[in-house]
Each structure stands twice: as structure tokens, then as C-alpha cells.
Design a protein around this motif. Structure first.
Motif, PDB file in Angstrom:
ATOM      1  N   LYS A   1      69.667 -52.598 -60.633  1.00  0.00           N
ATOM      2  CA  LYS A   1      68.701 -52.384 -59.592  1.00  0.00           C
ATOM      3  C   LYS A   1      69.326 -52.929 -58.470  1.00  0.00           C
ATOM      4  O   LYS A   1      69.331 -52.340 -57.328  1.00  0.00           O
ATOM      5  CB  LYS A   1      67.304 -52.967 -60.011  1.00  0.00           C
ATOM      6  CG  LYS A   1      66.359 -52.948 -58.755  1.00  0.00           C
ATOM      7  CD  LYS A   1      64.997 -53.384 -59.317  1.00  0.00           C
ATOM      8  CE  LYS A   1      63.979 -52.956 -58.211  1.00  0.00           C
ATOM      9  NZ  LYS A   1      64.122 -53.807 -57.223  1.00  0.00           N
ATOM     10  N   ALA A   2      69.617 -54.362 -58.133  1.00  0.00           N
ATOM     11  CA  ALA A   2      70.069 -54.921 -57.170  1.00  0.00           C
ATOM     12  C   ALA A   2      71.281 -54.217 -56.396  1.00  0.00           C
ATOM     13  O   ALA A   2      71.682 -53.937 -55.252  1.00  0.00           O
ATOM     14  CB  ALA A   2      70.286 -56.440 -57.403  1.00  0.00           C
TER      15      ALA A   2
ATOM     16  N   GLU B   1      70.556 -50.726 -55.135  1.00  0.00           N
ATOM     17  CA  GLU B   1      69.589 -50.947 -53.710  1.00  0.00           C
ATOM     18  C   GLU B   1      70.860 -51.279 -52.605  1.00  0.00           C
ATOM     19  O   GLU B   1      70.556 -51.133 -51.586  1.00  0.00           O
ATOM     20  CB  GLU B   1      68.839 -51.833 -53.978  1.00  0.00           C
ATOM     21  CG  GLU B   1      67.600 -51.220 -54.811  1.00  0.00           C
ATOM     22  CD  GLU B   1      66.383 -52.362 -54.922  1.00  0.00           C
ATOM     23  OE1 GLU B   1      66.795 -53.751 -54.787  1.00  0.00           O
ATOM     24  OE2 GLU B   1      65.405 -51.871 -55.351  1.00  0.00           O
ATOM     25  N   HIS B   2      71.935 -52.113 -53.137  1.00  0.00           N
ATOM     26  CA  HIS B   2      72.948 -52.534 -51.965  1.00  0.00           C
ATOM     27  C   HIS B   2      73.717 -51.240 -51.576  1.00  0.00           C
ATOM     28  O   HIS B   2      73.878 -51.120 -50.447  1.00  0.00           O
ATOM     29  CB  HIS B   2      73.694 -53.624 -52.849  1.00  0.00           C
ATOM     30  CG  HIS B   2      75.005 -54.062 -51.985  1.00  0.00           C
ATOM     31  ND1 HIS B   2      75.857 -54.905 -52.535  1.00  0.00           N
ATOM     32  CD2 HIS B   2      75.186 -53.785 -50.718  1.00  0.00           C
ATOM     33  CE1 HIS B   2      76.635 -55.121 -51.439  1.00  0.00           C
ATOM     34  NE2 HIS B   2      76.285 -54.767 -50.265  1.00  0.00           N
TER      35      HIS B   2
ATOM     36  N   SER C   1      72.825 -47.878 -51.878  1.00  0.00           N
ATOM     37  CA  SER C   1      71.627 -47.392 -51.215  1.00  0.00           C
ATOM     38  C   SER C   1      71.691 -47.989 -49.501  1.00  0.00           C
ATOM     39  O   SER C   1      71.503 -46.971 -48.817  1.00  0.00           O
ATOM     40  CB  SER C   1      70.265 -47.691 -51.903  1.00  0.00           C
ATOM     41  OG  SER C   1      69.331 -46.743 -50.987  1.00  0.00           O
ATOM     42  N   ARG C   2      71.644 -49.090 -49.333  1.00  0.00           N
ATOM     43  CA  ARG C   2      71.592 -49.344 -47.880  1.00  0.00           C
ATOM     44  C   ARG C   2      72.926 -49.307 -47.043  1.00  0.00           C
ATOM     45  O   ARG C   2      72.603 -48.820 -45.914  1.00  0.00           O
ATOM     46  CB  ARG C   2      71.135 -51.102 -47.976  1.00  0.00           C
ATOM     47  CG  ARG C   2      70.045 -51.382 -48.507  1.00  0.00           C
ATOM     48  CD  ARG C   2      69.903 -53.118 -48.374  1.00  0.00           C
ATOM     49  NE  ARG C   2      70.718 -53.884 -48.662  1.00  0.00           N
ATOM     50  CZ  ARG C   2      70.541 -54.297 -49.945  1.00  0.00           C
ATOM     51  NH1 ARG C   2      69.270 -54.027 -50.651  1.00  0.00           N
ATOM     52  NH2 ARG C   2      71.443 -55.264 -50.583  1.00  0.00           N
TER      53      ARG C   2
ATOM     54  N   PRO D   1      69.262 -42.490 -51.672  1.00  0.00           N
ATOM     55  CA  PRO D   1      68.177 -43.308 -52.500  1.00  0.00           C
ATOM     56  C   PRO D   1      68.788 -43.949 -53.632  1.00  0.00           C
ATOM     57  O   PRO D   1      69.569 -43.305 -54.200  1.00  0.00           O
ATOM     58  CB  PRO D   1      67.201 -42.035 -52.747  1.00  0.00           C
ATOM     59  CG  PRO D   1      67.995 -40.702 -52.696  1.00  0.00           C
ATOM     60  CD  PRO D   1      69.024 -41.035 -51.644  1.00  0.00           C
ATOM     61  N   ALA D   2      68.161 -44.944 -54.084  1.00  0.00           N
ATOM     62  CA  ALA D   2      68.398 -45.733 -55.495  1.00  0.00           C
ATOM     63  C   ALA D   2      67.432 -45.118 -56.443  1.00  0.00           C
ATOM     64  O   ALA D   2      66.360 -45.184 -56.105  1.00  0.00           O
ATOM     65  CB  ALA D   2      68.197 -47.040 -55.329  1.00  0.00           C
TER      66      ALA D   2
ATOM     67  N   TRP E   1      70.492 -47.208 -63.166  1.00  0.00           N
ATOM     68  CA  TRP E   1      70.219 -46.707 -61.751  1.00  0.00           C
ATOM     69  C   TRP E   1      71.141 -45.862 -61.056  1.00  0.00           C
ATOM     70  O   TRP E   1      72.344 -45.980 -61.459  1.00  0.00           O
ATOM     71  CB  TRP E   1      69.965 -47.940 -60.883  1.00  0.00           C
ATOM     72  CG  TRP E   1      68.707 -48.774 -61.265  1.00  0.00           C
ATOM     73  CD1 TRP E   1      68.302 -49.405 -62.282  1.00  0.00           C
ATOM     74  CD2 TRP E   1      67.456 -48.644 -60.083  1.00  0.00           C
ATOM     75  NE1 TRP E   1      67.143 -49.868 -61.922  1.00  0.00           N
ATOM     76  CE2 TRP E   1      66.461 -49.652 -60.796  1.00  0.00           C
ATOM     77  CE3 TRP E   1      67.163 -48.148 -58.931  1.00  0.00           C
ATOM     78  CZ2 TRP E   1      65.128 -49.657 -60.337  1.00  0.00           C
ATOM     79  CZ3 TRP E   1      65.980 -48.516 -58.430  1.00  0.00           C
ATOM     80  CH2 TRP E   1      65.002 -49.303 -59.038  1.00  0.00           C
TER      81      TRP E   1
ATOM     82  N   VAL F   1      72.506 -43.609 -57.711  1.00  0.00           N
ATOM     83  CA  VAL F   1      72.545 -43.344 -56.066  1.00  0.00           C
ATOM     84  C   VAL F   1      73.541 -42.179 -55.863  1.00  0.00           C
ATOM     85  O   VAL F   1      74.756 -42.258 -56.310  1.00  0.00           O
ATOM     86  CB  VAL F   1      73.223 -44.556 -55.457  1.00  0.00           C
ATOM     87  CG1 VAL F   1      73.289 -44.447 -53.825  1.00  0.00           C
ATOM     88  CG2 VAL F   1      72.170 -45.797 -55.644  1.00  0.00           C
TER      89      VAL F   1
END
Length: 281
Positions: A181-182, A185-186, A188-189, A194-195, A202, A204
Motif C-alpha cells: 500500500k505504501a 501510494e508513493h 501514485s504521488r 491512482p493507487a 495494489w 498503479v
């Protein structure tokens, strides 16, 4: 909103210690491998490419240690395998400027080239502008950069895009991490995509219709691939490539291939530490 100038995954860099032996090994897996290329002297690297319809794999080795390839030297001190993934950019300068607007300091743009032996005889030149995200911005342990192709005709050569195993495209780059997840999301940023959660896994998107990044932990990785396929794979970082083939029977004919559900997989030990899996589309 996706980043301007970033158009999806362009190529995956598989960093190897013995460049020529690695090219021979991937050829045995049914890939058509390009003639060897030598990059500009300040890069100090050489490569072989495996070309698909819109993307490709790059087998990369250090020929002469330089400041530019120090991160690759450090990677090879630990292992071979997927070191980084490139995005296609339509403007390396514009993409680097966009990173600066977001408070990130890009490396580059850097211009370089390499000679290309042309199928009809003679030599051309492949030319690129690239920029990198900061080295520590490496989701799940995989570095990312962007590549602007200035001479696509010397890279996507039709004769090099036909493979005995039927490979046509990269579908997924699978990244093994303790915290999917982390890591998602990294990513994704960094690229404004989107994640997306699918249970413990997960995803992306890289952009457009190009490959997805898939982040998964050791348990999910083991559920996806048997021990014989995972043998020789990394325990952390980019670990597997999923490729689209036009015919699974062609992939099944590869020596050592293992059928895993609806996919055919090649053990990491046969591909410089990378699990290579084929799916039909």
C-alpha cells in the motif's frame, strides 16, 4: 491528473553483470535480441534491447565505471535484475520542469546516443533525452526515469519486434515489498496515477494503455508463482515481468517453462533474477 509529458511505461531496465552472456540467455527464451549497443562515453554503459510494439526491455551492463552509472554499479554489487523503469516523455525538458514545480529536483535532462547496426546494412544512431526522479524516490525499491526518443526508427526496427515466444507488450511490472500500500501510494504521488487496491495487492497504472505497476508482498508473490519459478528472484524490489504473447503455446515451448494457472512462467534463475511470465490477451 496525470503528469504532463509522461505517457506511460516505455521500457524496463534489467541490469546484468555479463552483458553478452545475458543476451544469449534471453535469446534462448525465445526473444529476438538486438545487436549490442554502446552508449555515450559519459554514461559508460552498453545494452541489448528486446523490442515490442510500443515498449521494450533493455539488458544493461556497465562497460566503464563513471559518475553517471554509479547507481547501477551499486545495484550490481547487490544483485542483477530489474533496476529501473522508464516512462515515455514527449519532452524531457518539460517533464523535468514539472518535477521542479512539485518540489522535486530532477537529474537531467541528459542527452546521449548510441550507434545502431541497421538490418539493411550501415549504421544509424539512436538518440535520447532523459531525466530521472531523485534517486531516493524509488517506490518499492525501483528507480524511475523518463526517456524522450529522438530517433524512434533506429530503436523500433520491425525485424527486431518478432519473437519466437510471441511476446508483444509489457502488461505488468511486479514489485515485491513489505508494504504494498505504501509503495503504491508513493508511486501514485510521483506520477499522478491512482493507487488501486485488489485485496493485499495494489496496482498503479503507468499511463495510457501501457504497463501497470503491481505491488505485492512475499505471501502474495508466493501464491502467484511456485517455488521453482521464484528460485533466484529477489526478496525485495522489482521481481517479475508479465508479458503479453500472441500465443501461449509459443511460451510453453520455452525450455524450463512452467504453467501457472492461465500464465506460462520462466524461472528467475534463467533470466538474471527476473521472473518472466507470459499471458494471452
Amino acid at each position: 491528473m496525470p503528469m504532463p509529458h509522461i505517457l506511460g511505461a516505455d521500457h524496463v531496465v534489467v541490469t546484468v553483470r555479463d552483458l553478452d552472456a545475458s543476451a544469449a540467455a534471453w535469446a534462448k527464451l525465445g526473444f529476438t535480441v538486438s545487436p549490442r549497443g554502446t552508449h555515450s562515453p559519459h554514461l559508460g554503459t552498453g545494452n541489448y534491447t528486446i523490442m515490442f510494439q510500443d515498449d521494450y526491455l533493455e539488458l544493461l551492463g556497465v562497460l566503464t565505471p563513471t559518475d553517471q552509472n554509479k547507481p547501477t554499479q551499486d545495484f550490481l554489487a547487490a544483485r542483477e535484475g530489474i533496476e529501473r523503469t522508464a516512462f515515455t516523455t514527449d519532452s524531457a525538458a518539460g517533464g523535468a520542469a514539472e518535477l521542479k514545480k512539485r518540489g522535486l529536483e530532477p537529474l537531467g535532462p541528459v542527452h546521449f546516443g548510441r550507434p545502431v547496426d541497421l538490418p539493411g546494412g550501415g549504421t544509424g544512431e539512436a538518440k535520447f533525452n532523459v531525466f530521472r526522479w531523485p534517486l531516493l524516490e524509488n517506490p518499492g525499491g525501483m528507480r524511475i526515469f523518463a526517456c524522450e526518443h529522438l530517433s524512434r526508427h533506429t530503436v523500433w526496427i520491425p525485424e527486431l519486434m518478432v519473437h519466437a515466444n510471441g511476446a508483444k507488450a509489457i502488461a505488468r511490472i511486479e514489485i515485491l515489498t513489505a508494504d504494498p500500500k505504501a509503495a503504491a501510494e508513493h508511486m501514485s504521488r510521483l506520477i499522478d496515477e491512482p493507487a488501486i487496491a485488489d485485496g493485499a495487492v495494489w496496482k498503479v497504472p503507468s499511463g495510457g494503455r501501457r504497463a501497470d505497476f503491481v505491488f505485492l508482498d512475499a505471501a502474495a508473490f508466493a501464491a502467484r508463482y511456485p517455488d521453482a519459478v521464484r528460485a533466484g528472484a529477489t526478496t525485495s524490489g522489482a521481481a517479475a515481468l508479465v508479458l503479453v504473447t500472441d500465443d501461449l503455446a509459443k511460451a510453453k515451448a520455452i525450455p524450463g517453462a512452467v504453467t501457472t494457472g492461465s500464465a506460462v512462467s520462466i524461472p528467475a534463475s534463467a533470466a538474471n533474477g527476473v521472473v518472466v511470465s507470459f499471458v494471452a490477451r
